[in-house]
Motif scaffolding. Sequence first.
Motif, PDB file in Angstrom:
ATOM      1  N   ASP A  24      54.488 -47.645  20.689  1.00 57.89           N
ATOM      2  CA  ASP A  24      53.361 -46.745  20.920  1.00 57.89           C
ATOM      3  C   ASP A  24      53.076 -45.966  19.638  1.00 57.89           C
ATOM      4  OD1 ASP A  24      52.883 -47.240  23.762  1.00 57.89           O
ATOM      5  OD2 ASP A  24      54.859 -46.343  24.045  1.00 57.89           O
ATOM      6  N   ILE A  25      54.133 -45.691  18.884  1.00 58.69           N
ATOM      7  CA  ILE A  25      53.983 -45.021  17.599  1.00 58.69           C
ATOM      8  C   ILE A  25      55.091 -45.483  16.660  1.00 58.69           C
ATOM      9  CG2 ILE A  25      55.326 -42.990  18.277  1.00 58.69           C
ATOM     10  CD1 ILE A  25      53.251 -41.355  16.577  1.00 58.69           C
ATOM     11  N   VAL A  26      54.751 -45.644  15.385  1.00 54.91           N
ATOM     12  CA  VAL A  26      55.722 -46.047  14.362  1.00 54.91           C
ATOM     13  C   VAL A  26      55.941 -44.860  13.431  1.00 54.91           C
ATOM     14  CG1 VAL A  26      56.184 -47.590  12.416  1.00 54.91           C
ATOM     15  CG2 VAL A  26      55.034 -48.473  14.470  1.00 54.91           C
ATOM     16  N   VAL A  27      57.209 -44.548  13.170  1.00 55.04           N
ATOM     17  CA  VAL A  27      57.551 -43.491  12.220  1.00 55.04           C
ATOM     18  C   VAL A  27      58.041 -44.153  10.941  1.00 55.04           C
ATOM     19  CG1 VAL A  27      58.943 -41.438  11.781  1.00 55.04           C
ATOM     20  CG2 VAL A  27      58.251 -41.979  14.111  1.00 55.04           C
ATOM     21  N   GLU A  28      57.297 -43.943   9.870  1.00 54.42           N
ATOM     22  CA  GLU A  28      57.670 -44.508   8.572  1.00 54.42           C
ATOM     23  C   GLU A  28      58.697 -43.591   7.903  1.00 54.42           C
ATOM     24  OE1 GLU A  28      56.561 -47.333   7.467  1.00 54.42           O
ATOM     25  OE2 GLU A  28      54.693 -47.724   8.536  1.00 54.42           O
ATOM     26  N   THR A  29      59.833 -44.145   7.490  1.00 60.94           N
ATOM     27  CA  THR A  29      60.848 -43.315   6.833  1.00 60.94           C
ATOM     28  C   THR A  29      61.053 -43.689   5.371  1.00 60.94           C
ATOM     29  OG1 THR A  29      62.685 -44.782   7.444  1.00 60.94           O
ATOM     30  CG2 THR A  29      62.097 -43.033   9.011  1.00 60.94           C
ATOM     31  N   GLY A  30      60.249 -44.595   4.872  1.00 62.87           N
ATOM     32  CA  GLY A  30      60.416 -45.035   3.488  1.00 62.87           C
ATOM     33  C   GLY A  30      59.488 -44.333   2.506  1.00 62.87           C
ATOM     34  N   ARG A  31      58.720 -43.346   3.016  1.00 64.62           N
ATOM     35  CA  ARG A  31      57.728 -42.688   2.146  1.00 64.62           C
ATOM     36  C   ARG A  31      57.940 -41.177   2.069  1.00 64.62           C
ATOM     37  NH1 ARG A  31      51.931 -44.242   3.700  1.00 64.62           N
ATOM     38  NH2 ARG A  31      52.663 -44.446   5.843  1.00 64.62           N
ATOM     39  N   GLY A  32      59.194 -40.771   2.177  1.00 62.70           N
ATOM     40  CA  GLY A  32      59.509 -39.349   2.020  1.00 62.70           C
ATOM     41  C   GLY A  32      59.785 -38.638   3.329  1.00 62.70           C
ATOM     42  N   ARG A  33      60.679 -37.640   3.235  1.00 56.54           N
ATOM     43  CA  ARG A  33      61.092 -36.904   4.434  1.00 56.54           C
ATOM     44  C   ARG A  33      59.968 -36.073   5.035  1.00 56.54           C
ATOM     45  NH1 ARG A  33      67.049 -34.679   2.502  1.00 56.54           N
ATOM     46  NH2 ARG A  33      68.003 -36.726   2.193  1.00 56.54           N
ATOM     47  N   LEU A  34      59.093 -35.566   4.185  1.00 59.51           N
ATOM     48  CA  LEU A  34      58.028 -34.696   4.683  1.00 59.51           C
ATOM     49  C   LEU A  34      57.096 -35.447   5.618  1.00 59.51           C
ATOM     50  CD1 LEU A  34      56.761 -31.911   4.677  1.00 59.51           C
ATOM     51  CD2 LEU A  34      55.449 -32.563   2.648  1.00 59.51           C
ATOM     52  N   LEU A  35      56.710 -36.661   5.249  1.00 55.65           N
ATOM     53  CA  LEU A  35      55.847 -37.467   6.110  1.00 55.65           C
ATOM     54  C   LEU A  35      56.551 -37.761   7.433  1.00 55.65           C
ATOM     55  CD1 LEU A  35      53.285 -39.147   6.638  1.00 55.65           C
ATOM     56  CD2 LEU A  35      54.435 -41.077   5.530  1.00 55.65           C
ATOM     57  N   THR A  36      57.841 -38.083   7.359  1.00 53.55           N
ATOM     58  CA  THR A  36      58.605 -38.353   8.577  1.00 53.55           C
ATOM     59  C   THR A  36      58.596 -37.139   9.488  1.00 53.55           C
ATOM     60  OG1 THR A  36      60.055 -39.876   7.367  1.00 53.55           O
ATOM     61  CG2 THR A  36      60.859 -39.056   9.475  1.00 53.55           C
ATOM     62  N   PHE A  37      58.877 -35.977   8.917  1.00 54.03           N
ATOM     63  CA  PHE A  37      58.922 -34.750   9.722  1.00 54.03           C
ATOM     64  C   PHE A  37      57.557 -34.436  10.319  1.00 54.03           C
ATOM     65  CE2 PHE A  37      58.534 -30.100  10.104  1.00 54.03           C
ATOM     66  CZ  PHE A  37      59.496 -29.899  11.088  1.00 54.03           C
ATOM     67  N   ARG A  38      56.501 -34.609   9.532  1.00 59.23           N
ATOM     68  CA  ARG A  38      55.154 -34.323  10.042  1.00 59.23           C
ATOM     69  C   ARG A  38      54.798 -35.223  11.216  1.00 59.23           C
ATOM     70  NH1 ARG A  38      51.977 -33.642   4.256  1.00 59.23           N
ATOM     71  NH2 ARG A  38      52.309 -31.396   4.017  1.00 59.23           N
ATOM     72  N   THR A  39      55.232 -36.491  11.141  1.00 60.33           N
ATOM     73  CA  THR A  39      54.964 -37.423  12.241  1.00 60.33           C
ATOM     74  C   THR A  39      55.679 -36.973  13.508  1.00 60.33           C
ATOM     75  OG1 THR A  39      54.790 -39.248  10.659  1.00 60.33           O
ATOM     76  CG2 THR A  39      55.044 -39.836  12.980  1.00 60.33           C
ATOM     77  N   VAL A  40      56.952 -36.623  13.375  1.00 61.79           N
ATOM     78  CA  VAL A  40      57.727 -36.167  14.535  1.00 61.79           C
ATOM     79  C   VAL A  40      57.124 -34.888  15.106  1.00 61.79           C
ATOM     80  CG1 VAL A  40      59.972 -35.265  15.281  1.00 61.79           C
ATOM     81  CG2 VAL A  40      59.869 -37.270  13.786  1.00 61.79           C
ATOM     82  N   ARG A  41      56.781 -33.963  14.240  1.00 57.09           N
ATOM     83  CA  ARG A  41      56.210 -32.684  14.696  1.00 57.09           C
ATOM     84  C   ARG A  41      54.885 -32.900  15.417  1.00 57.09           C
ATOM     85  NH1 ARG A  41      55.085 -28.438  10.091  1.00 57.09           N
ATOM     86  NH2 ARG A  41      53.484 -30.006   9.645  1.00 57.09           N
ATOM     87  N   SER A  42      54.053 -33.814  14.913  1.00 57.60           N
ATOM     88  CA  SER A  42      52.761 -34.062  15.562  1.00 57.60           C
ATOM     89  C   SER A  42      52.956 -34.692  16.937  1.00 57.60           C
ATOM     90  CB  SER A  42      51.880 -34.948  14.674  1.00 57.60           C
ATOM     91  OG  SER A  42      52.395 -36.255  14.566  1.00 57.60           O
ATOM     92  N   VAL A  43      53.941 -35.572  17.066  1.00 56.32           N
ATOM     93  CA  VAL A  43      54.238 -36.168  18.375  1.00 56.32           C
ATOM     94  C   VAL A  43      54.685 -35.079  19.345  1.00 56.32           C
ATOM     95  CG1 VAL A  43      55.816 -37.680  19.629  1.00 56.32           C
ATOM     96  CG2 VAL A  43      54.737 -38.474  17.515  1.00 56.32           C
ATOM     97  N   MET A  44      55.569 -34.207  18.894  1.00 57.32           N
ATOM     98  CA  MET A  44      56.050 -33.122  19.762  1.00 57.32           C
ATOM     99  C   MET A  44      54.895 -32.235  20.230  1.00 57.32           C
ATOM    100  SD  MET A  44      59.295 -33.030  20.526  1.00 57.32           S
ATOM    101  CE  MET A  44      59.703 -31.301  20.787  1.00 57.32           C
ATOM    102  N   ARG A  45      53.960 -31.972  19.345  1.00 63.09           N
ATOM    103  CA  ARG A  45      52.825 -31.116  19.715  1.00 63.09           C
ATOM    104  C   ARG A  45      51.950 -31.782  20.778  1.00 63.09           C
ATOM    105  NH1 ARG A  45      51.136 -29.118  13.610  1.00 63.09           N
ATOM    106  NH2 ARG A  45      52.479 -27.276  13.546  1.00 63.09           N
ATOM    107  N   VAL A  46      51.785 -33.103  20.653  1.00 64.43           N
ATOM    108  CA  VAL A  46      50.927 -33.831  21.602  1.00 64.43           C
ATOM    109  C   VAL A  46      51.564 -33.924  22.983  1.00 64.43           C
ATOM    110  CG1 VAL A  46      49.953 -36.093  22.131  1.00 64.43           C
ATOM    111  CG2 VAL A  46      49.717 -35.151  19.836  1.00 64.43           C
ATOM    112  N   VAL A  47      52.872 -34.202  23.035  1.00 65.77           N
ATOM    113  CA  VAL A  47      53.504 -34.481  24.336  1.00 65.77           C
ATOM    114  C   VAL A  47      54.117 -33.254  24.994  1.00 65.77           C
ATOM    115  CG1 VAL A  47      53.977 -36.857  23.643  1.00 65.77           C
ATOM    116  CG2 VAL A  47      55.774 -35.130  23.364  1.00 65.77           C
ATOM    117  N   SER A  48      54.265 -32.156  24.258  1.00 66.56           N
ATOM    118  CA  SER A  48      54.871 -30.947  24.849  1.00 66.56           C
ATOM    119  C   SER A  48      53.906 -30.232  25.789  1.00 66.56           C
ATOM    120  CB  SER A  48      55.290 -29.983  23.739  1.00 66.56           C
ATOM    121  OG  SER A  48      56.334 -30.545  22.992  1.00 66.56           O
TER     122      SER A  48
END
Length: 197
Positions: free
Chosen positions: A173-197
């Motif tokens: 349903d969603i892919v989290v890219e971890t090869g392009r820096g920690r900040l992008l990874t964190f932003r993806t996780v945070r955006s998912v949390m905001r949508v589903v919370s």
Amino acid sequence: MKHARPFVIGLTGSIGMGKSKVASKFRYLHAPVFDADAAVREVQGPNGVALAEIEKAFPGTTGPNGVDRPKLGAAVFGKPAELKKLERIVHPAVGKLQQRFRQKYRSRRVIVLDIPLLLEGQGWKGVDMVMVVSAPYHVQRARVLARPGMTPEKFAAVLKHQMPDATKRALADIVVETGRGRLLTFRTVRSVMRVVS
């Protein structure tokens, strides 16, 4: 987004993709995370609930400290029938721990199930979102080969037993890219949390 609590995220990804890092970011954002690998270690560890059955099925593979991993590995590696036998012992025990986890956090808005073989088995049926952690092959390979005791041959053998990354990505349903820096990874996780919370 309205949803019966809790919203269940199934977190998965192949070896070396950065799944543990993504799980840690969910924990940082206060989402409870069920770690299937840790649950396996628990049921196979000292006084683990699966020990007696494992010893009965694979004599000499357990001791006071729980499962002797090298011995058990030798007993099942490359032997599909033996591996299935082990899975029939371990999976129900881990399933009970997952049910306890779900019960404990039943009032939370979001919970995460960190399950390496979520898509290979039936675990995906029990989640609301499949999140696949992914990285380019060269990043994955470098991460895995940096692990103690890992060899290119072992890495290839592990990959052979896992669903290809491209297939997992297609099922996500969603892919989290971890090869392009920690900040992008964190932003993806945070955006998912905001949508589903």
